[in-house]
Design a protein around this motif. Structure first.
Motif, PDB file in Angstrom:
ATOM      1  N   GLN A 132       2.622 -13.017  -5.902  1.00  0.00           N
ATOM      2  CA  GLN A 132       3.424 -12.792  -4.694  1.00  0.00           C
ATOM      3  C   GLN A 132       3.945 -14.109  -4.131  1.00  0.00           C
ATOM      4  O   GLN A 132       5.092 -14.190  -3.671  1.00  0.00           O
ATOM      5  CB  GLN A 132       2.593 -12.057  -3.638  1.00  0.00           C
ATOM      6  N   HIS A 155       5.703  -4.158   1.454  1.00  0.00           N
ATOM      7  CA  HIS A 155       4.527  -3.407   0.988  1.00  0.00           C
ATOM      8  C   HIS A 155       3.898  -2.781   2.209  1.00  0.00           C
ATOM      9  O   HIS A 155       2.774  -3.107   2.577  1.00  0.00           O
ATOM     10  CB  HIS A 155       3.518  -4.318   0.300  1.00  0.00           C
ATOM     11  N   HIS A 156       4.667  -1.987   2.881  1.00  0.00           N
ATOM     12  CA  HIS A 156       4.124  -1.280   4.030  1.00  0.00           C
ATOM     13  C   HIS A 156       4.892   0.045   4.167  1.00  0.00           C
ATOM     14  O   HIS A 156       5.820   0.315   3.405  1.00  0.00           O
ATOM     15  CB  HIS A 156       4.199  -2.133   5.299  1.00  0.00           C
ATOM     16  N   THR A 175      -0.949 -15.373   1.196  1.00  0.00           N
ATOM     17  CA  THR A 175      -1.440 -14.212   0.447  1.00  0.00           C
ATOM     18  C   THR A 175      -2.387 -14.713  -0.634  1.00  0.00           C
ATOM     19  O   THR A 175      -2.257 -15.859  -1.095  1.00  0.00           O
ATOM     20  CB  THR A 175      -0.280 -13.411  -0.183  1.00  0.00           C
ATOM     21  N   ASN A 205       0.879  -7.448   8.839  1.00  0.00           N
ATOM     22  CA  ASN A 205       1.549  -6.175   8.627  1.00  0.00           C
ATOM     23  C   ASN A 205       0.813  -5.446   7.512  1.00  0.00           C
ATOM     24  O   ASN A 205       0.958  -5.777   6.329  1.00  0.00           O
ATOM     25  CB  ASN A 205       3.026  -6.396   8.273  1.00  0.00           C
ATOM     26  N   GLY A 251      -1.209 -12.241   4.921  1.00  0.00           N
ATOM     27  CA  GLY A 251      -1.173 -11.110   3.993  1.00  0.00           C
ATOM     28  C   GLY A 251       0.293 -10.756   3.793  1.00  0.00           C
ATOM     29  O   GLY A 251       0.748  -9.662   4.114  1.00  0.00           O
TER      30      GLY A 251
HETATM   31  N1  SAH Z   1       2.435  -7.765   4.914  1.00  0.00           N
HETATM   32  C1  SAH Z   1       3.106  -7.450   3.673  1.00  0.00           C
HETATM   33  C2  SAH Z   1       2.144  -7.047   2.543  1.00  0.00           C
HETATM   34  C3  SAH Z   1       1.108  -5.989   2.861  1.00  0.00           C
HETATM   35  S1  SAH Z   1       0.105  -5.596   1.433  1.00  0.00           S
HETATM   36  C4  SAH Z   1       4.173  -6.407   3.927  1.00  0.00           C
HETATM   37  O1  SAH Z   1       4.197  -5.818   5.003  1.00  0.00           O
HETATM   38  O2  SAH Z   1       5.013  -6.193   3.062  1.00  0.00           O
HETATM   39  C5  SAH Z   1      -1.405  -6.489   1.749  1.00  0.00           C
HETATM   40  C6  SAH Z   1      -1.312  -7.983   1.525  1.00  0.00           C
HETATM   41  O3  SAH Z   1      -2.540  -8.592   1.977  1.00  0.00           O
HETATM   42  C7  SAH Z   1      -1.132  -8.449   0.079  1.00  0.00           C
HETATM   43  O4  SAH Z   1      -0.137  -9.421   0.042  1.00  0.00           O
HETATM   44  C8  SAH Z   1      -2.485  -9.102  -0.261  1.00  0.00           C
HETATM   45  O5  SAH Z   1      -2.392 -10.155  -1.217  1.00  0.00           O
HETATM   46  C9  SAH Z   1      -2.865  -9.644   1.088  1.00  0.00           C
HETATM   47  N2  SAH Z   1      -4.278  -9.991   1.268  1.00  0.00           N
HETATM   48  C10 SAH Z   1      -5.370  -9.206   1.114  1.00  0.00           C
HETATM   49  N3  SAH Z   1      -6.491  -9.907   1.396  1.00  0.00           N
HETATM   50  C11 SAH Z   1      -6.095 -11.163   1.744  1.00  0.00           C
HETATM   51  C12 SAH Z   1      -6.787 -12.349   2.155  1.00  0.00           C
HETATM   52  N4  SAH Z   1      -8.114 -12.373   2.259  1.00  0.00           N
HETATM   53  N5  SAH Z   1      -6.042 -13.441   2.436  1.00  0.00           N
HETATM   54  C13 SAH Z   1      -4.689 -13.432   2.331  1.00  0.00           C
HETATM   55  N6  SAH Z   1      -3.998 -12.341   1.955  1.00  0.00           N
HETATM   56  C14 SAH Z   1      -4.686 -11.222   1.665  1.00  0.00           C
END
Ligand code: SAH
Length: 287
Positions: A127, A45-46, A122, A167, A100
């Protein structure tokens, strides 16, 4: 074995805002993420970095969409590899954390590269379930685990990590609270890396295009300066800063022409081209 304790607050989602972010990610089934992940089982998700092969936009028509999707996925995987390139030496006995963690793509790549233990956190329970199922299928459940935790209060042991990263997930949280938690988790000399979009202090405040990105993702993009202030306040000393803006523009140009465009492509391209927004990698050491 895991070195976890329960988070100091049992409630993972502490605010209405965090509940809305969790709801967004729990419901998310966007083809731009799913179809790309299905290419080889690493779900990102990036965004991507690097030039694309222009031949994917040409014939034959029947395979064009799939070739574009595979090319976008290649650029997103290159982005995660770039992040991992900055983690420094990580050994099989080391522990690292993906905060995240999304559907786990970068976590699995880290385990594959270093053989290390990876914990992903997350606030989306969907997820967590998806990524843990993937860990099972890959046969790495003993080393790669995903947790329904808040990255501002993970509950993991102080000083237990060799490295940690965000990320594209810093725009959901207060940076001072975030870096306080990373600094707590990292051992002395441990490495922190983020790749993120941030707005440009030089051109002024949040541009219209940046506001549209915030609105689209329910996030709050920080100014570039905020990263360095919040790191300095939390014993994280930058060792590398890489402006990836030029390298990510081709990805967005390709994505705008792809069958999985979501409508947010033009604001990204506008923001990058007018320089109100950058795509930045920052690596820092815990001192
Ligand atoms: N790092 C991953 C996803 C990026 S999307 C990648 O590169 O594929 C953003 C992510 O941040 C999502 O999984 C969302 O659930 C997470 N997120 C947002 N706020 C958060 C928090 N306070 N604690 C933990 N995860 C969080």
């Amino acid at each position: 074995m895991t070195t976890t304790t329960m988070p100091s607050s049992e409630k993972v989602l502490r605010t209405a805002y965090q509940e809305s972010v969790a709801a967004y990610w729990n419901a998310e089934k966007d083809p731009v993420n799913i179809r790309l992940g299905e290419v080889d089982g690493f779900f990102h998700h990036h965004y991507g970095v690097g030039d694309y092969d222009p031949s994917v936009l040409e014939g034959p028509e029947e395979t064009r969409d799939q070739r574009i999707i595979e090319e976008m996925h290649r650029l997103e995987t290159a982005q995660a590899n770039l992040l991992l390139d900055h983690l420094g030496p990580v050994g099989p006995e080391d522990r690292v954390m993906d905060t995240g963690s999304g559907r786990g793509g970068t976590s699995f790549m880290a385990n594959q590269r270093f053989g290390c233990h990876v914990d992903g956190v997350t606030i989306s329970e969907q997820q967590v379930a998806f990524a843990n199922a993937q860990a099972g299928e890959r046969g790495v459940s003993d080393r790669v685990r995903f947790h329904f935790r808040n990255m501002l209060d993970t509950g993991f042991e102080t000083g237990s990590l060799r490295a940690s990263w965000n990320n594209e997930s810093t725009m959901y949280v207060d940076l001072y609270e975030l870096f306080r938690e990373h600094a707590r988790l990292l051992e002395h000399g441990g490495r922190y890396v983020t790749i993120t979009g941030c707005y440009n202090d030089v051109t002024g405040g949040r541009s219209k295009a940046v506001s549209r990105i915030d609105e689209h993702y329910t996030c709050n993009i920080h100014p570039r300066s905020a990263y360095f202030k919040a790191m300095a306040a939390n014993d994280l000393v930058p060792v590398a800063v890489v402006d990836l803006t030029e390298q990510t523009i081709p990805y967005w140009e390709l994505r705008a022409k792809s069958p999985v465009a979501t409508g947010i492509e033009e604001p990204f391209l506008t923001a990058y081209r007018e320089q109100s927004f950058h795509y930045l990698l920052i690596a820092a050491d815990r001192v």
